[in-house]
Design a protein around this motif. Structure first.
Motif, mmCIF file in Angstrom:
data_model
loop_
_atom_site.group_PDB
_atom_site.id
_atom_site.type_symbol
_atom_site.label_atom_id
_atom_site.label_comp_id
_atom_site.label_asym_id
_atom_site.label_seq_id
_atom_site.Cartn_x
_atom_site.Cartn_y
_atom_site.Cartn_z
ATOM 1 N N VAL A 42 0.850 -1.196 0.000
ATOM 2 C CA VAL A 42 0.000 0.000 0.000
ATOM 3 C C VAL A 42 0.880 1.238 0.000
ATOM 4 N N SER A 43 0.527 2.207 -0.820
ATOM 5 C CA SER A 43 1.246 3.486 -0.889
ATOM 6 C C SER A 43 0.202 4.601 -0.855
ATOM 7 N N ILE A 44 0.484 5.624 -0.068
ATOM 8 C CA ILE A 44 -0.468 6.740 0.069
ATOM 9 C C ILE A 44 0.285 8.059 -0.062
ATOM 10 N N VAL A 45 -0.218 8.932 -0.934
ATOM 11 C CA VAL A 45 0.348 10.279 -1.069
ATOM 12 C C VAL A 45 -0.769 11.277 -0.770
ATOM 13 N N PRO A 46 -0.731 11.915 0.390
ATOM 14 C CA PRO A 46 -1.757 12.922 0.678
ATOM 15 C C PRO A 46 -1.415 14.232 -0.030
ATOM 16 N N ASP A 47 -2.404 14.862 -0.636
ATOM 17 C CA ASP A 47 -2.178 16.166 -1.269
ATOM 18 C C ASP A 47 -3.501 16.939 -1.207
ATOM 19 N N ALA A 54 -7.649 9.572 -6.022
ATOM 20 C CA ALA A 54 -7.477 8.414 -6.903
ATOM 21 C C ALA A 54 -7.094 7.213 -6.061
ATOM 22 N N THR A 55 -7.820 6.123 -6.252
ATOM 23 C CA THR A 55 -7.468 4.851 -5.612
ATOM 24 C C THR A 55 -7.263 3.835 -6.714
ATOM 25 N N LEU A 56 -6.022 3.397 -6.868
ATOM 26 C CA LEU A 56 -5.697 2.421 -7.910
ATOM 27 C C LEU A 56 -5.311 1.101 -7.263
ATOM 28 N N VAL A 57 -5.857 0.031 -7.790
ATOM 29 C CA VAL A 57 -5.438 -1.297 -7.345
ATOM 30 C C VAL A 57 -4.761 -1.988 -8.523
ATOM 31 N N TRP A 58 -3.471 -2.185 -8.374
ATOM 32 C CA TRP A 58 -2.673 -2.841 -9.423
ATOM 33 C C TRP A 58 -2.598 -4.336 -9.132
ATOM 34 N N PRO A 211 -4.114 -10.410 -2.066
ATOM 35 C CA PRO A 211 -3.286 -9.291 -1.581
ATOM 36 C C PRO A 211 -1.818 -9.410 -1.978
ATOM 37 N N ARG A 212 -1.299 -10.618 -1.975
ATOM 38 C CA ARG A 212 0.120 -10.811 -2.267
ATOM 39 C C ARG A 212 0.492 -10.325 -3.676
ATOM 40 N N ASN A 213 -0.496 -10.320 -4.554
ATOM 41 C CA ASN A 213 -0.236 -9.961 -5.951
ATOM 42 C C ASN A 213 -0.800 -8.588 -6.295
ATOM 43 N N ALA A 214 -1.028 -7.756 -5.277
ATOM 44 C CA ALA A 214 -1.698 -6.472 -5.532
ATOM 45 C C ALA A 214 -0.976 -5.317 -4.858
ATOM 46 N N HIS A 215 -1.215 -4.142 -5.392
ATOM 47 C CA HIS A 215 -0.634 -2.912 -4.850
ATOM 48 C C HIS A 215 -1.754 -1.862 -4.852
ATOM 49 N N ARG A 395 3.318 1.940 -11.406
ATOM 50 C CA ARG A 395 4.164 1.469 -12.503
ATOM 51 C C ARG A 395 5.619 1.327 -12.058
ATOM 52 N N ALA A 396 6.097 2.293 -11.284
ATOM 53 C CA ALA A 396 7.485 2.206 -10.816
ATOM 54 C C ALA A 396 7.676 0.953 -9.967
ATOM 55 N N ALA A 397 6.693 0.669 -9.132
ATOM 56 C CA ALA A 397 6.803 -0.498 -8.255
ATOM 57 C C ALA A 397 6.812 -1.798 -9.062
ATOM 58 N N TRP A 398 5.936 -1.871 -10.043
ATOM 59 C CA TRP A 398 5.782 -3.132 -10.769
ATOM 60 C C TRP A 398 6.792 -3.243 -11.904
ATOM 61 N N TRP A 399 6.994 -2.179 -12.642
ATOM 62 C CA TRP A 399 7.868 -2.257 -13.815
ATOM 63 C C TRP A 399 9.346 -2.145 -13.441
ATOM 64 N N GLU A 400 9.641 -1.337 -12.429
ATOM 65 C CA GLU A 400 11.043 -1.095 -12.109
ATOM 66 C C GLU A 400 11.444 -1.705 -10.770
ATOM 67 N N GLY A 401 10.477 -2.322 -10.102
ATOM 68 C CA GLY A 401 10.808 -3.045 -8.872
ATOM 69 C C GLY A 401 11.011 -2.157 -7.661
ATOM 70 N N ASP A 402 10.725 -0.870 -7.772
ATOM 71 C CA ASP A 402 10.961 0.034 -6.647
ATOM 72 C C ASP A 402 10.095 1.276 -6.824
#
Lengths: 461, 428
Positions: A42-47, A54-58, A211-215, A395-402
């Protein structure tokens, strides 16, 4: 990413460049991320300046991860996921977004399936619970599956069969990539969709929708701590089984045919394409390739078009296009001519232009600097959109691993040198063997066939 | 100098988290106003200039002024385009229906140089003749390509049915006349176009009012005191139901689906019924749970998409209930499409549907407040059409305040199937 760059800006460009290789990525203020015990990231950016949450589930499963017996399932599930659960009937997720003026949708790519909620607050309250519920409690029945199979088949027909360019793209992809998992578009085929059974659908759901396969990424006017608590409460009790599919092979290094010829119901033009595979975005050349792409195809002057069309007048139109997926991509140089020219001549002109670009007359320090500035500007612009920021993180998490790579792109771009861009062109274009694609129209008017060659002589180009 | 100005707060009353953004307007000269949406979140600025004539203007069409406007970044040597690239700026030039727009997106520290670039573009009279010829050919090929696109062909049939042969709203669907390629003639047309009074210079982003006023002062050539004749678009009346066929079928080869548009003329923005149409359209075909989507997609799986398409504006334009299905299912789909409309007309909407739609039309205005560029675009759109600022926000609020009876009275007036024509695109 842009917030990090702005904080460093007062230090000056020199310091920025010098520090680029050693600076730790600086996330936006208030950024929170953690991995729950069941594996959910889970990643959260408050602004508070954004009007939309926006709530995205990858889900880390796309069409490239399908096996022969589950072909077309990634996209089919994108539809089935709106079918409701025992706790929330079919129309609940749509009604919730309707009430607040929000949008809820999803897309399936080769590498992932992403569910996107954009909604003004306080409508975001409730979205996490809806997403957690359908992650494991989806109602999957014969009637719903049969209905969605019909709908997906209609989508396939309208998106590919009845659109000449999409039809062409689908065939080209298969012919170029052969047995590579990227060879089949996420839409699948009518046969694949017809073959989908409820047992296989349940198996696919149980393996990949966990959950293990989601972000989960939440961006917008939210309280980060409170949102994190809600994520823990909603998703925390879910089971920790499921699996992330194995990586598909890299595009770079795959074996490609030398020439692919295609025909379709097109206007009277012939298109020659030279495509060159690119490495996966997680690789070390990512930023150099980004800058190369920007200079070749992102500006008002396209060097390839400038050389082939404007200076040499060998084509009606030309250009460079780049497409990147998680496991690699393609940079393609193309030209369009009226249908009178021999195929080999068209490719010779492309080849000559590729060689001319190898002199790098189009690449100087000023153009490099402006290309980097443009890319950073485009990144800056994304702070206006919660969905764009959330997509970058996912995308950064999934495509670039970080996922931290979503925050330091500006620094990494600044570090790109002239030599880096030249090396990228030499390695991936000049020194590489292209796959050539030749596209012809099915019907050519007789006058064009007989006299088209006069067109450039009469000053048409 | 700021000769006239006011502050309008564009705030989202239903969006608590969104900051209010100020829209500033001032007079630059006798024929030009300035607009500013200030936002200092990131060092970016969008400069958008609108000139008061677009492709619908008979004068623009007669003098190829739209093509002239769009080519002006192209000097033969490519110097202007190279300058744009070195500024890391995006420059866009487009002749729209009612106005022609030049926009530049750049970083704050490039804004002065971007303004210089705008002056150079507007002063360029040496258009690239080879590019003009390529564009002619490109336009011709694009036309041939569009004739193979199902939605274009179906919309063409609707436009031909609704609008007279000389109506500019029909023009995009007829074979284009190819513009001239003489740079001098085109430069003269461009020069005249950019001097027409009614210009708007808009800034959005990291720029202050003082900076915007200073930059806008000598940005454009002076307005011309001489009136250009035949400038205003001549929109003819929309063909009424009684003068249209009830069924129109067009055909394309190779289709595996049949496309439907069950259409009539739309409700114009100034029509007293416009607010009610926002609610009714949303219920009928504006969301995933709409009457069309439930009947055609969710219950039967007939189609992937079913929606209301409203291509109108200030004046009525094409309006349709649109969908598609496989060829073997076409008759059943057509029957269901007719049934949805007939039932909608007969029974109206429910209070639950009204409440959901009301929340939606107000809430989704937040999507148009995400960036200063969004806010500027809305303000310029309103000004271009002679509407007061905040017009669309107020229409959304008005729509949300309508009672069920008021919406259903509109439904009974507008959705009479007798006023609709069934357009169908079938395989040859």
């Amino acid at each position: 990413m842009s917030l990090a760059r702005r904080r460093l800006a007062p230090l000056g460009l020199v310091l920025l460049v010098a520090a680029a290789s050693s600076v730790a990525p600086a996330p936006p203020p208030g950024y929170v991320a953690e991995t729950l015990p069941n594996g959910l990231r889970v990643s959260i950016v408050p602004d508070s300046r954004m009007p939309i949450v926006a709530t995205l589930v990858w889900y880390r499963v796309g069409s490239a991860n399908e096996e022969p017996r589950t072909r077309g399932f990634a996209h089919l599930f994108e539809h089935l996921m709106f079918g409701g659960t025992p706790a929330h009937p079919r129309r609940a997720v749509w009604d919730h977004h309707e009430r607040f003026g929000g949008d809820v949708n999803a897309y399936t790519s080769f590498d992932e399936t992403v569910y996107v909620s954009e909604i003004p607050p306080p409508g975001n309250v409730g979205v996490l619970e809806l997403e957690a519920d359908r992650m494991v409690h989806l109602s999957l029945g014969e009637e719903n599956l049969a209905n969605e199979k019909r709908i997906v088949t209609e989508e396939l027909r309208v998106g590919t069969e009845n659109d000449p360019m999409s039809r062409l793209f689908t065939v080209a992809l298969k012919r170029v990539l052969g047995e590579h998992p990227y060879a089949l578009t996420p839409a699948g085929t009518e046969e694949d969709i017809a073959a989908a059974t409820l047992d296989r659908a349940r198996e696919f759901y149980g393996r990949h929708y966990r959950p293990r396969n989601a972000h989960v990424v939440v961006v917008g006017p939210v309280d980060a701590a409170e949102t994190l608590e809600r994520v823990r409460a909603s998703f925390g009790p879910l089971p920790s089984d499921g699996e992330t599919p194995p990586d598909v092979p890299e595009v770079y290094g795959w074996a490609y045919p030398d020439l692919v010829e295609l025909r379709d119901d097109l206007p009277p033009v012939e298109i020659a394409v030279m495509g060159f595979p690119l490495p996966a975005p997680a690789g070390p050349d990512r930023e150099a390739i980004e800058v190369l792409r920007e200079i070749l195809s992102g500006g008002a002057v396209d060097p390839f078009e400038d050389e082939l069309v404007r200076k040499r007048r060998r084509a009606l139109a030309a250009g460079a296009e780049t497409e990147l997926l998680r496991r690699g991509g393609l940079i393609a140089f193309w030209s369009a001519c009226l249908p009178y020219r021999r195929r080999d001549t068209a490719f010779r002109h492309l080849e000559e232009t590729r060689q001319v670009l190898g002199r790098f007359e189009w690449l100087g320090p000023d153009r490099l600097a402006s290309a980097k500035r443009k890319l950073v500007r485009e990144d800056d612009r994304r702070v206006y959109s919660a969905e764009a920021v959330a997509s970058d993180i996912g995308r950064a998490a999934w495509w670039e691993g970080d996922e931290a790579r979503a925050f330091d792109r500006g620094e990494r771009l600044e570090a790109v040198t002239l030599e880096d861009v030249q090396d990228a062109y030499r390695r991936y274009v000049l020194g590489a063997k292209p796959v050539r694609i030749w596209v012809r129209p099915e019907r050519v008017p007789l006058a064009v066939r007989l006299f088209g060659w006069l067109y450039p002589l009469l000053g048409g180009f | 100098m700021r000769s006239a100005g006011f502050l309008l707060l564009v705030s989202a009353s239903t969006v608590a988290a969104a900051p209010a953004s100020a829209l500033e307007e001032w007079t630059i000269d006798g024929g030009t106003v300035g607009l500013l949406v200030e936002d200092h979140r990131v060092p970016l600025v969008v400069l958008r200039i609108e000139f008061a004539a677009g492709s619908w203007s008979p004068w623009v069409e007669a003098y190829d002024a739209g093509a002239a406007f769009e080519i002006q970044l192209h000097d033969p040597g490519g110097d202007l385009r190279r300058r744009a690239d070195l500024l890391a700026a995006d420059v866009e030039l487009a002749a729209g229906d009612l106005a022609s727009g030049l926009s530049v997106s750049c970083r704050k520290d490039d804004l002065e140089a971007a303004a210089d670039l705008v002056r150079m573009i507007l002063a360029n009279r040496d258009f690239d003749r080879a590019e003009l010829k390529r564009r002619r050919k490109g336009k011709s090929l694009s036309w041939e390509a569009s004739l193979k696109e199902p939605r274009f062909v179906l919309t063409q049939a609707a436009a031909r049915s609704l609008f007279g042969p000389d109506d500019p709203r029909r023009r995009p669907y007829e074979r284009p006349t190819l513009p001239g390629t003489d740079p001098k003639t085109l430069a003269a047309a461009r020069d005249a176009l950019v001097r027409i009074p009614g210009r708007i210079v808009g800034f959005a982003g990291d720029v202050t009012l003082a900076e915007a006023e200073r930059l806008a002062r000598d940005l454009l050539p002076p307005v011309s005191p001489e009136a250009i004749g035949d400038l205003a678009p001549r929109l003819g009346p929309v063909a009424q139901a009684s003068s249209r066929p009830r069924d129109i079928t067009v055909r394309l080869p190779r289709l595996t689906q049949v496309f439907f548009a069950y259409g009539r003329e739309s409700v114009g923005w100034l029509d007293p019924d416009y607010a009610a149409s926002r609610i009714a359209d949303h219920v009928l075909g504006g969301n995933f749970n709409s009457r069309l989507m439930v009947a055609l997609r969710q219950e039967e799986g007939d189609t992937y998409g079913a929606a209301v398409v409203d291509s109108g504006g200030l004046e009525p334009g094409p309006y349709a209930l649109a969908s598609f299905t496989k060829t073997g299912n076409a008759d059943a789909m057509e029957r269901r499409l007719r049934e949805v409309l007939a039932r909608f007309h007969r029974e109206g909407i429910t209070e639950e549907e009204r409440a959901l739609a009301a929340g939606n039309v107000v809430g989704r205005r937040a999507f148009l407040r995400q960036s200063p560029e969004d806010l500027l675009a809305t303000a310029m759109r309103e000004r271009r059409h002679g509407l007061p600022y905040g017009f669309f926000d107020r229409k959304a609020e008005e729509a949300a305040s309508l009672s069920l009876e008021e919406v259903n009275a509109f439904v009974r007036r507008f959705y009479d199937p007798e006023r609709f024509t069934m357009f169908a695109l079938r395989p040859e």
